[in-house]
Design an enzyme around this catalytic site. Structure first.
Site, short mmCIF file in Angstrom:
data_model
loop_
_atom_site.label_atom_id
_atom_site.label_comp_id
_atom_site.label_asym_id
_atom_site.label_seq_id
_atom_site.Cartn_x
_atom_site.Cartn_y
_atom_site.Cartn_z
N ASP A 190 -33.01 12.17 -24.91
CA ASP A 190 -31.56 12.21 -25.12
C ASP A 190 -30.99 10.80 -25.25
O ASP A 190 -31.58 9.83 -24.79
CB ASP A 190 -30.86 12.97 -23.98
CG ASP A 190 -31.09 12.35 -22.59
OD1 ASP A 190 -32.21 11.87 -22.32
OD2 ASP A 190 -30.15 12.35 -21.77
N GLU B 256 -32.09 12.67 -19.21
CA GLU B 256 -32.19 11.55 -18.27
C GLU B 256 -30.82 10.91 -18.07
O GLU B 256 -30.46 10.50 -16.97
CB GLU B 256 -33.19 10.50 -18.78
CG GLU B 256 -33.51 9.39 -17.76
CD GLU B 256 -32.52 8.24 -17.70
OE1 GLU B 256 -32.48 7.52 -16.69
OE2 GLU B 256 -31.75 8.05 -18.65
ZN ZN Z 1 -33.09 5.36 -20.79
#
Ligand code: ZN
Length: 426
Positions: free
Chosen positions: A96, A159
């Site tokens: 992401d 994340e």
């Molecule tokens: Zn990162």
């Protein structure tokens, strides 16, 4: 030719592939929030890696925070077995990227090349690192086909928003069980000559002061929660901040300022809620009966979370002594323990040796001020042999005109290939 030289030239021979792979990854806009194109990037990587002999699995983090039919949280885990039993080395990258923001002079998803740089959102954080790890694995597999153990490459979701639909989910499924995976490299952009051993801890909490509503023209008939909060903030300035500054860690945190304990007041809200922009009237005169702050306390490996929390409770109790009607509540929101892999751990030693062999200089050891997915690997997976190591400059992450250096990617791919040779090679 010795093995290290052969691995390095195998990476050099794949320079165009490294560039093309990085560009292809940047061109899939995996924006988070809300979590766009996760399936697309996992499908792309699954096809790419299965062509190279990996067995691939797409895993959806069903029911994880953020997971929905519109924005499913897809993760990819690819694995290849060696000829003989041995350890498993796992490269974990998040797929992401954060929002684009303003101020770009390049196409954020164009993956334009200019000199040694590839531009785009996610270039350094961390599609460049993901590409480098794939090329490193390929070069190693070609050079040492009879390797021991196994290699895993994962591309995981979210994340940037806590990793609950990504590494945390995989860890809960036992994917980072030390019986299954023995070494983990997270190719976050910590620069090619630095090994990131871990991160500080985090405690987020909401602190609320209580008062009593009354007419604003006669505030003495009420009890102002905002004045109570002001006393709390004053006490923080006078006693807590100096105390935190005095706590310095032995952890090699960068930047230097983050070697002390820190506290950020993330937000403050008190009294009547703010009206929307379409409201043209005046507020009504009321004494605030509630005031809330959200605190973001970053703590050191030398500190204990219970003590960190007790500091805030003690502070509130000191305020209470001065203010007879004072009432408060503290609500925990989020906590992460600090983690730091031992410098003597196998993944650290082999990465340090590889950095020296490739770059001709000693590796530097750092610790991150903020957390990243290592927290889940450590806390849920119970795997201590984990570092962050990858190309790119952390300062460029989340910035406009984010870029990653091609030379840096190639160099860190060489380091990663040498690590594989050291841990799984002949
Ligand atoms: Zn990162």
């Amino acid at each position: 030719m010795d093995l290290a030289t052969r691995l390095k030239s195998a990476i050099d021979a794949r320079r165009d592939e490294l560039i093309a792979l990085t560009q292809a990854l940047i061109r899939i806009p995996t924006l988070n929030p809300p979590g766009r194109n996760y399936r697309e990037i996992c499908d792309f990587l699954a096809a790419y890696l299965s062509e190279r002999g990996f067995t691939t699995e797409l895993i959806r983090a069903d029911g994880a925070p953020g997971d929905s039919e519109t924005y499913p949280r897809w993760n990819l885990v690819a694995r290849i077995e060696g000829a003989r039993p041995g350890d498993c080395v796992h490269f974990n990258s998040h797929h992401d990227v954060v929002e684009i923001g303003h101020g770009w002079t390049r196409d954020p998803f164009g993956a334009e090349i200019d000199g040694d740089r590839i531009y785009g959102r996610g270039a350094c954080d961390m599609k460049g690192g993901l590409a480098a790890s794939v090329i490193a694995a390929e070069a190693f597999l070609d050079t040492c086909p009879d390797f021991a153990g196994s290699i895993e490459i994962s591309a995981t979701a979210d994340e940037e928003s806590g990793g609950y639909g990504g590494v945390a989910y995989l860890a809960e499924q036992g994917r980072f069980d030390p019986a299954r995976v023995q070494h983990v490299i997270i190719p976050e952009p910590l620069h090619k000559d630095q090994i990131c051993l871990g991160h500080r801890g985090v405690w987020w909490a909401e602190v609320e002061t209580h008062g009593r509503i009354a007419h604003g023209s006669m505030p003495f008939l009420g009890d102002s929660a905002i004045r109570h909060m002001s006393a709390v903030l004053t006490e923080m300035e006078e006693t807590l901040y100096p105390l935190l500054l005095g706590k310095q860690t032995e952890m090699p945190v960068i930047p230097e300022g983050a070697r002390a304990s820190t506290l950020n007041v993330n937000s403050i809200h008190g009294g009547a809620p703010e009206e929307g922009a379409d409201y043209t009237g005046l507020p009504t005169p009321c004494v605030a009966d509630r005031c809330r702050i959200v605190i973001d306390r970053r703590f050191l490996i030398e500190e204990d979370l219970a003590e960190v929390k007790a500091e805030i409770i003690d502070l509130m109790e000191r305020v209470k002594v001065q203010r007879p009607s004072f009432r408060y509540e503290i609500r925990d929101m989020f906590e992460v323990q600090p983690t730091m892999t031992d410098k003597g751990a196998p993944i650290v030693r082999s990465t340090a040796a590889a950095i020296e062999a490739v770059l001709g200089r000693e590796a530097a050891y750092v610790v991150s001020p903020g957390t990243y997915d290592q927290k889940h690997i450590d806390r849920i997976g119970r795997l201590q042999n984990c570092i962050a190591y990858g190309p790119g400059l952390l300062e460029l992450a989340h910035q406009p005109d984010e870029w990653v250096g091609i030379e840096d990617m190639a160099d860190s791919a060489k380091v990663m290939a040498l690590v594989l040779a050291e841990l799984l090679g002949p």
